[in-house]
Design an enzyme around this catalytic site. Structure first.
Site, mmCIF file in Angstrom:
data_model
loop_
_atom_site.group_PDB
_atom_site.id
_atom_site.type_symbol
_atom_site.label_atom_id
_atom_site.label_comp_id
_atom_site.label_asym_id
_atom_site.label_seq_id
_atom_site.Cartn_x
_atom_site.Cartn_y
_atom_site.Cartn_z
ATOM 1 N N PRO A 10 -2.286 -0.186 -6.439
ATOM 2 C CG PRO A 10 -3.941 -1.621 -7.215
ATOM 3 C CD PRO A 10 -3.746 -0.310 -6.506
ATOM 4 C CG ASN A 11 0.250 -4.380 -9.646
ATOM 5 O OD1 ASN A 11 0.911 -5.246 -9.085
ATOM 6 N ND2 ASN A 11 -1.014 -4.563 -9.981
ATOM 7 N NE ARG A 18 1.947 -2.372 -13.684
ATOM 8 C CZ ARG A 18 0.858 -1.686 -13.380
ATOM 9 N NH1 ARG A 18 0.958 -0.561 -12.692
ATOM 10 N NH2 ARG A 18 -0.314 -2.113 -13.754
ATOM 11 C CE1 TYR A 23 0.465 1.755 -16.619
ATOM 12 C CE2 TYR A 23 1.500 -0.410 -16.594
ATOM 13 C CZ TYR A 23 0.361 0.376 -16.620
ATOM 14 O OH TYR A 23 -0.883 -0.214 -16.654
ATOM 15 C CG ASN A 75 -2.009 5.955 -10.846
ATOM 16 O OD1 ASN A 75 -2.991 5.225 -11.062
ATOM 17 N ND2 ASN A 75 -0.958 5.974 -11.641
ATOM 18 C CB ALA A 78 -6.100 -2.524 -11.425
ATOM 19 C CD GLU A 99 -9.352 8.986 -12.492
ATOM 20 O OE1 GLU A 99 -10.402 9.658 -12.435
ATOM 21 O OE2 GLU A 99 -9.253 7.921 -13.128
ATOM 22 C CG HIS A 101 -5.008 6.896 -14.794
ATOM 23 N ND1 HIS A 101 -5.080 5.806 -13.958
ATOM 24 C CD2 HIS A 101 -6.168 7.579 -14.647
ATOM 25 C CE1 HIS A 101 -6.247 5.821 -13.336
ATOM 26 N NE2 HIS A 101 -6.915 6.887 -13.729
ATOM 27 N NE ARG A 108 -2.857 0.415 -21.092
ATOM 28 C CZ ARG A 108 -2.450 0.053 -19.867
ATOM 29 N NH1 ARG A 108 -2.449 0.939 -18.885
ATOM 30 N NH2 ARG A 108 -2.049 -1.173 -19.627
HETATM 31 C C1 DQA Z 1 -2.751 3.059 -14.436
HETATM 32 C C2 DQA Z 1 -3.775 2.556 -15.458
HETATM 33 C C3 DQA Z 1 -4.582 1.388 -14.895
HETATM 34 O O1 DQA Z 1 -5.497 0.908 -15.868
HETATM 35 C C4 DQA Z 1 -3.652 0.256 -14.509
HETATM 36 O O2 DQA Z 1 -4.399 -0.795 -13.912
HETATM 37 C C5 DQA Z 1 -2.542 0.683 -13.625
HETATM 38 C C6 DQA Z 1 -1.850 1.934 -13.931
HETATM 39 C C7 DQA Z 1 -1.838 4.150 -15.037
HETATM 40 O O3 DQA Z 1 -1.213 4.859 -14.263
HETATM 41 O O4 DQA Z 1 -1.743 4.272 -16.263
HETATM 42 O O5 DQA Z 1 -2.146 -0.011 -12.700
HETATM 43 O O6 DQA Z 1 -3.441 3.628 -13.335
#
Ligand code: DQA
Length: 150
Positions: A10-11, A18, A23, A75, A78, A99, A101, A108
């Site tokens: 998501p996102n 964003r 990011y 990735n 959240a 995994e 990020h 954070r």
């Molecule tokens: C994320 C880190 C997560 O905590 C966050 O909710 C994201 C992006 C990252 O790529 O740093 O959506 O996965």
């Protein structure tokens, strides 16, 4: 030749606009194109998928199992911190995965420190921004090549 799946949660479709201070400025389409390029250079096939919906991501992981995908770079956004259902999907298909990020989630908020995926992943990459995806692709290739050599 192996098949890789690049999966984003998501996102992450909003990358580029964003929270660029967190990011970065690279868009998801550019990350996917770069991974595609690297996969071809290594002689592999890569498909990319992003969804904001947990059930779509679960369906995509299950499909990867049916299709015999060899490796997943994921990735979870959240869902990293919430989704037992996605964790179970990865356990069910037993496809090795990294995994990844963009941000260093350990630097954070505390609620980002726990992941439902890290202990079942082959390895994890945190905090290298878009470049992390390139590192993941190289690591995936190394893993697959070593496995083929055995
Ligand atoms: C994320 C880190 C997560 O905590 C966050 O909710 C994201 C992006 C990252 O790529 O740093 O959506 O996965």
């Amino acid at each position: 030749m192996s098949t890789f799946l690049l999966l984003n949660g998501p996102n992450l479709n909003l990358l580029g606009s964003r929270e660029p201070d967190v990011y970065g400025a690279t868009r998801l389409g550019d990350i996917e194109a770069r991974c595609q390029e690297l996969a071809s250079e290594h002689g592999h096939e890569l498909s990319s998928y992003q969804s904001n919906a947990e059930h779509d991501l679960i369906d995509r992981v299950q499909k990867a199992g049916e299709d015999g995908v060899d490796f997943i770079i994921f990735n979870p956004g959240a869902f990293t911190h919430t989704s037992i259902a996605l964790r179970d999907a990865f356990l069910a298909v037993a496809i090795p995965f990294i995994e990844i990020h963009l941000s260093n989630t350990f630097a954070r908020e505390e609620f980002r420190h726990h992941s439902y995926f890290s202990d079942i992943a082959l390895g994890c990459l945190f905090g290298f921004g878009a470049y992390g995806y390139e590192l993941a692709l190289h690591a995936a290739n190394r893993h697959i090549t070593n496995a083929e050599d055995k």
